[in-house]
Scaffold this active site. Structure first.
Site, PDB file in Angstrom:
ATOM      1  N   ASP A 220     -31.546  30.113  -9.404  1.00  0.00           N
ATOM      2  CA  ASP A 220     -32.972  29.883  -9.636  1.00  0.00           C
ATOM      3  C   ASP A 220     -33.554  28.893  -8.637  1.00  0.00           C
ATOM      4  O   ASP A 220     -34.751  28.899  -8.355  1.00  0.00           O
ATOM      5  CB  ASP A 220     -33.223  29.390 -11.069  1.00  0.00           C
ATOM      6  CG  ASP A 220     -32.534  28.060 -11.327  1.00  0.00           C
ATOM      7  OD1 ASP A 220     -31.343  27.965 -11.033  1.00  0.00           O
ATOM      8  OD2 ASP A 220     -33.216  27.144 -11.820  1.00  0.00           O
TER       9      ASP A 220
ATOM     10  N   MET B 240     -32.517  28.776  -5.462  1.00  0.00           N
ATOM     11  CA  MET B 240     -32.543  29.428  -4.158  1.00  0.00           C
ATOM     12  C   MET B 240     -33.756  30.338  -4.005  1.00  0.00           C
ATOM     13  O   MET B 240     -34.110  30.720  -2.895  1.00  0.00           O
ATOM     14  CB  MET B 240     -31.249  30.244  -3.943  1.00  0.00           C
ATOM     15  CG  MET B 240     -30.023  29.389  -3.690  1.00  0.00           C
ATOM     16  SD  MET B 240     -28.586  30.369  -3.255  1.00  0.00           S
ATOM     17  CE  MET B 240     -28.090  31.000  -4.857  1.00  0.00           C
ATOM     18  N   CYS B 241     -34.390  30.711  -5.100  1.00  0.00           N
ATOM     19  CA  CYS B 241     -35.568  31.572  -5.049  1.00  0.00           C
ATOM     20  C   CYS B 241     -36.790  30.778  -5.504  1.00  0.00           C
ATOM     21  O   CYS B 241     -36.678  29.836  -6.278  1.00  0.00           O
ATOM     22  CB  CYS B 241     -35.390  32.800  -5.952  1.00  0.00           C
ATOM     23  SG  CYS B 241     -33.967  33.817  -5.524  1.00  0.00           S
ATOM     24  N   THR B 242     -37.942  31.175  -5.000  1.00  0.00           N
ATOM     25  CA  THR B 242     -39.188  30.550  -5.448  1.00  0.00           C
ATOM     26  C   THR B 242     -39.542  31.116  -6.812  1.00  0.00           C
ATOM     27  O   THR B 242     -39.958  32.263  -6.933  1.00  0.00           O
ATOM     28  CB  THR B 242     -40.317  30.840  -4.444  1.00  0.00           C
ATOM     29  OG1 THR B 242     -39.922  30.375  -3.153  1.00  0.00           O
ATOM     30  CG2 THR B 242     -41.599  30.146  -4.859  1.00  0.00           C
TER      31      THR B 242
END
Length: 624
Positions: free
Chosen positions: A504, A506-508
């Site tokens: 979570d 590592m992603c926007t």
């Protein structure tokens, strides 16, 4: 005094001819059937006295959607000779007869009362169009007369005007209503005042009122009408509108029309005159104008021109559209920002990013499609530029595939030259652009773009997202005191936040609509700066531009905030800026290897030691 009516002047947009040419080529071919057509008119931009501009007319606009509804008829011809030799009088009086039936029998439909006629021959090969409008108006006998003078509508009761203004704003395309005890009612009913949406730029009323008055005389048996000519934008205060009483000196059972020879039907007038004042057709020689790229160029400017005409007369469109904008980060924020910049007519947009399009991107980032994800994914900067070119071919879009050096991200000897080149490229881009929109996905990636903006005096608008919150801010430029930057609220240097992250992280992870709101807000803030006399140094407050806009979709709220630059900021403090100006890329590389250098140069480490020492002197006894 006999009432004079201001005639129509047609304005046919090039997009209409493009739509007609496509219809003719793809569907009609040699079919010369009559086509339903629509046109619009609206209150004028300004009102002048009759003597000031006697040649002025009521503008009737025919746009690209003119072939999708009916308020008139388009009669087409397949040859120029057929156009010239057509029985124009027969076509004209056929329309006038339908208007008479509407005057006599209809329920007050203003479109039927003012049906118009358009004769067209189009030479599709050369893009040359011959056309002639007719707006038949039944001749009244005796003529309508004005009792007294036209008066400003402000002489009416203020409460009545307020109610009428509110109701008129809710009417989509109504042309005439009765005001009955403060309420707008249909034309087929009777009321105290006839409200007529007037396109006339002169004091005299516009052409459509002639047939509306004929309806009042024939269908409603009225011989005296109090008319409010509404010359203001519906919903606006009636500063230009006028009111007067019109009377018809005739018995209630009189026909009140001038009959045509050899018939009992009313006579009519209404052929449009050309630019030389002659009763003759007009021509539209478009040539290259009908190139789809040219049409797109004009269409993009239309909304902006209307904004300037109606809302912001001094809007410096040319100044805004000439701006060269650099977007750092071609992800969700950068994609939405680019599309909004196009909406403002900005033609030069550059991207900086080093990512590739992944399968998670297309649904959140409007510049990418599924095909861009295949075979490992296209470079984002390439795909973004290609999409902008497809959306608007006139845009100049450039992409730069480079990694932005970041504090706390060590640079190996093998990558040293590449990183130094990245710094030099960013410096050149700042020198060649007027503004920067910053929308990268980590805190430390914003450090160098922030520093370059301060060092080179280029305005930077920064946008950042949380899960359901966002912040959009402009960085101050020039010497201190100035507005703070993104890092001015921090007391620690930016470090590597990209290691040891869960999925979570590592992603926007944001609400899907948040980026569009934040990016659009960033562009609107930037445009406010571009048009302000002081540009990036615009003050905060009502006469300038906000410093920070902080929004929450959790609370559906937006607030403005402001802070001054921090003397110890690790991005914009004078000591950091001087260190960069003195050492350039070497300073950036040193910061990448050890972010603590920033705290030492800015004086944050000293501040921390003094704060720690102060805390040791506090006596936490119960007696206190």
């Amino acid at each position: 005094m006999v009432v004079q009516f201001v005639p129509f002047v047609s304005l046919v947009e090039p997009a209409f001819w493009h739509a007609y040419a496509r219809l003719k080529l793809d569907e009609l071919r040699l079919d010369d059937s009559q086509i339903p057509i629509s046109a619009t008119y609206s209150p004028p931009l300004a009102v002048c006295e009759d003597e000031a501009d006697g040649a002025a007319g009521c503008t009737l606009r025919v746009g690209a959607d003119g072939l999708h509804a009916k308020s008139g008829r388009l009669v087409q011809f397949n040859t120029l000779q057929a156009f010239k030799s057509a029985d124009k009088a027969s076509l004209f009086y056929d329309t006038a007869n339908r208007i008479y039936r509407a005057v006599r029998d209809s329920g007050g439909d203003t479109a039927s009362l003012n049906e118009f006629l358009l004769l067209v021959y189009g030479d599709i090969k050369t893009h040359r169009y011959y056309y002639w409008f007719a707006f038949p108006a039944l001749l009244s006998d005796p003529p309508w007369k004005l009792e007294g003078e036209w008066e400003s509508a402000t002489c009416l009761d203020k409460q009545l005007l307020s109610k009428v203004t509110t109701q008129l704003a809710a009417q989509a395309h109504g042309a005439a209503f009765w005001i009955n005890k403060g309420t707008l009612v249909p034309l087929c009913d009777r009321g105290d005042i006839l409200l007529f949406v007037d396109p006339s730029p002169l004091l005299a009323p516009g052409w459509p009122l002639r047939n509306i008055l004929a309806y009042c005389a024939v269908h409603l048996k009225m011989r005296r009408v109090r008319v409010l000519c509404w010359k203001d934008v519906p919903g606006a205060e009636p500063h230009r509108s006028v009111i007067g009483t019109l009377a018809l000196d005739a018995a209630e059972d009189a026909l009140c029309f001038t009959p045509r020879p050899d018939t009992a039907l009313p006579d009519a007038v209404g052929w449009e005159r050309n630019s030389h004042g002659r009763l003759a057709p007009k021509t539209a020689s478009l040539g290259d104008l009908l190139d789809p790229k040219v049409l797109a160029e004009r269409a993009v400017s239309l909304n902006l021109q209307l904004m300037r005409w109606r809302m912001v007369p001094d809007l410096p469109l040319e100044q805004i559209q000439a701006a060269r904008v650099l977007i750092i980060g071609a992800g969700t924020l950068g994609s939405y920002a680019a599309r909004t910049l196009l909406g403002w007519g900005i033609r030069h947009i550059s991207f900086v990013d080093n990512g590739r399009v992944s399968y998670t991107n297309p649904v959140r980032q409007p510049l990418y499609e599924f095909s861009d994800c295949l075979s490992g994914g296209r470079l984002k900067v390439e795909a973004a530029c290609d999409t902008l070119q497809r959306v608007f071919p006139s845009v100049s879009a450039e992409g730069y595939d480079l990694e932005v050096p970041m504090p706390g991200h060590p640079v190996s000897d093998a990558d040293m030259e590449r990183m130094l080149d990245s710094v030099e490229t960013l410096e050149r881009l700042y020198d060649s652009h007027d503004a920067v929109i910053l929308g990268t996905d980590s805190r430390e990636s914003r450090w160098l773009p922030t520093l370059l903006g301060i060092a080179k005096g280029v305005p930077v608008v920064n946008a950042a997202l949380g899960f359901d919150t966002f912040v959009v801010m402009r960085h101050g430029v020039g010497d201190a005191p100035r507005l703070g930057c993104y890092f001015c609220s921090d007391v620690v240097a930016p470090t590597n936040s990209l290691v040891d992250r869960t999925l979570d992280q590592m992603c926007t992870v944001s609400r899907p609509g948040l980026a569009a709101i934040a990016a659009a807000t960033a562009v609107e803030l930037l445009v406010t700066l571009l048009q302000h006399p002081q540009r990036a140094n615009a003050p905060t407050g009502e006469d300038g531009a906000p410093h920070q806009i902080r929004g929450s979709l959790g609370a559906f709220s937006t607030v403005s905030a402001e802070c001054s630059s921090f003397w110890g900021c690790t991005a914009c403090s004078p000591s950091i800026v001087q260190a960069y100006k003195k050492r350039g890329g070497d300073f950036v590389i040193e910061v990448c290897k050890d972010a603590g250098v920033l705290e030492h140069i800015s004086g944050l480490d000293t501040l921390k030691r003094e704060t720690d020492a102060l805390s040791l002197d506090i006596d936490w006894t119960d007696s206190e």
